[in-house]
Design an enzyme around this catalytic site. Structure first.
Site, short mmCIF file in Angstrom:
data_model
loop_
_atom_site.label_atom_id
_atom_site.label_comp_id
_atom_site.label_asym_id
_atom_site.label_seq_id
_atom_site.Cartn_x
_atom_site.Cartn_y
_atom_site.Cartn_z
N LYS A 111 -8.31 1.78 -8.36
CA LYS A 111 -7.30 2.67 -7.77
C LYS A 111 -5.93 2.40 -8.36
O LYS A 111 -5.15 3.34 -8.57
CB LYS A 111 -7.31 2.58 -6.25
N ASP A 162 -8.03 4.03 -0.73
CA ASP A 162 -6.82 3.37 -1.21
C ASP A 162 -6.15 4.19 -2.32
O ASP A 162 -4.92 4.20 -2.44
CB ASP A 162 -7.18 1.98 -1.72
#
Length: 268
Positions: A111, A162
């Site tokens: 991420k 996330d």
């Protein structure tokens, strides 16, 4: 602490001493130099897998204090994972329990790297930004699989959850770093411009190294590393993202009449 300082921290812990009954919980989102190891793997080599846990998930600090967060605590030890999660839960913070520490850590790496790529690409098209993020997740997932991680972790809160939090946050350091890269700011000047550590810039290099070491195909991440180091122009990076054609799905072969007959009898 930043994951790049973990070797120094381990030396300090060895000097200061740690109770043999204590669990050690990693909050770092990055990889450990020089080999690009996940922090829990480095910690497990010293303390053993049953004493190590990590925490991930969408957890911007200010919002966590004001409105909560969606944490994930992962450990090989069921007791340790539940113990850490229950401490958060008693404080009113949602915390999922996972048995996949490497997956949680590499999902967090994915991420952060994807957020840099989105920042570097979005001015040239949201479709390209989405393609870059998806390709990066797939390339990091291939590394997670050879390290024992699970795909489910990547589509859960530690990964895509996330990513959304980071990509939408107006103060996201990693997305801002990508935007500065796209504006022509050299990587070594970005942390000063952002005013905070941007660990993902170093993480991309370590991740590319880890993928090459495992002989995994990762053209987008390796190209992003070249973009960060200044050896690939932005237009070439975006062109690669737009032209990248993922491998086709493996279609299953039609079953024989005998296999179909056996399946029919099983259903009866």
């Amino acid at each position: 602490m930043p994951s790049k300082t973990l070797p120094d921290a381990l030396a300090d812990l060895a000097r200061l001493g740690v109770s043999p009954r204590a669990g050690v919980v990693s909050l770092a989102k990055g990889l450990v130099p020089p080999d690009g190891l996940s922090p829990t793997i480095a910690l497990e080599s010293v303390y053993g897998s049953q004493r190590i846990a990590c925490v991930g998930g969408p957890s911007h600090a200010r919002e966590m204090v004001e409105a909560g967060a969606g944490l994930v605590c992962a450990s090989r030890s069921e007791a340790l994972a539940h113990g850490v999660a229950e401490a958060f839960q008693r404080a009113g913070v949602v915390c999922e329990v996972s048995d996949d520490p490497v997956g949680v850590e590499l999902a967090g790496v994915a991420k952060n790297v994807a957020a840099v790529a989105v920042g570097a690409t979005q001015a040239q098209g949201l479709n390209a930004a989405g393609m870059a993020a998806a390709d990066i997740f797939l390339e990091v997932l291939s590394l997670a699989r050879v390290s024992g991680g699970h795909a489910r972790t990547f589509v859960g809160r530690a990964g895509t959850g996330d990513l959304v939090a980071t990509a939408l946050a107006p103060t996201s350091r990693n997305r801002s770093a990508g935007e500065l890269l796209a504006a022509g700011v050299p990587a070594e000047a970005i942390e000063e411009r952002v005013g905070q550590a941007v660990e993902a810039l170093e993480t991309v290099r370590l991740l590319a190294h880890a993928l090459e070491r495992e002989r995994l195909d990762a053209p987008i991440i390796i190209a992003l590393a070249h973009l960060i180091e200044g050896s690939m122009p932005l237009d070439d990076w975006v062109a690669l993202v737009r032209a990248m054609q993922p491998a086709p799905a493996r279609f299953s072969r039609p079953s024989t009449w005998w296999a179909r007959l056996r399946a029919w009898f099983r259903r009866r």
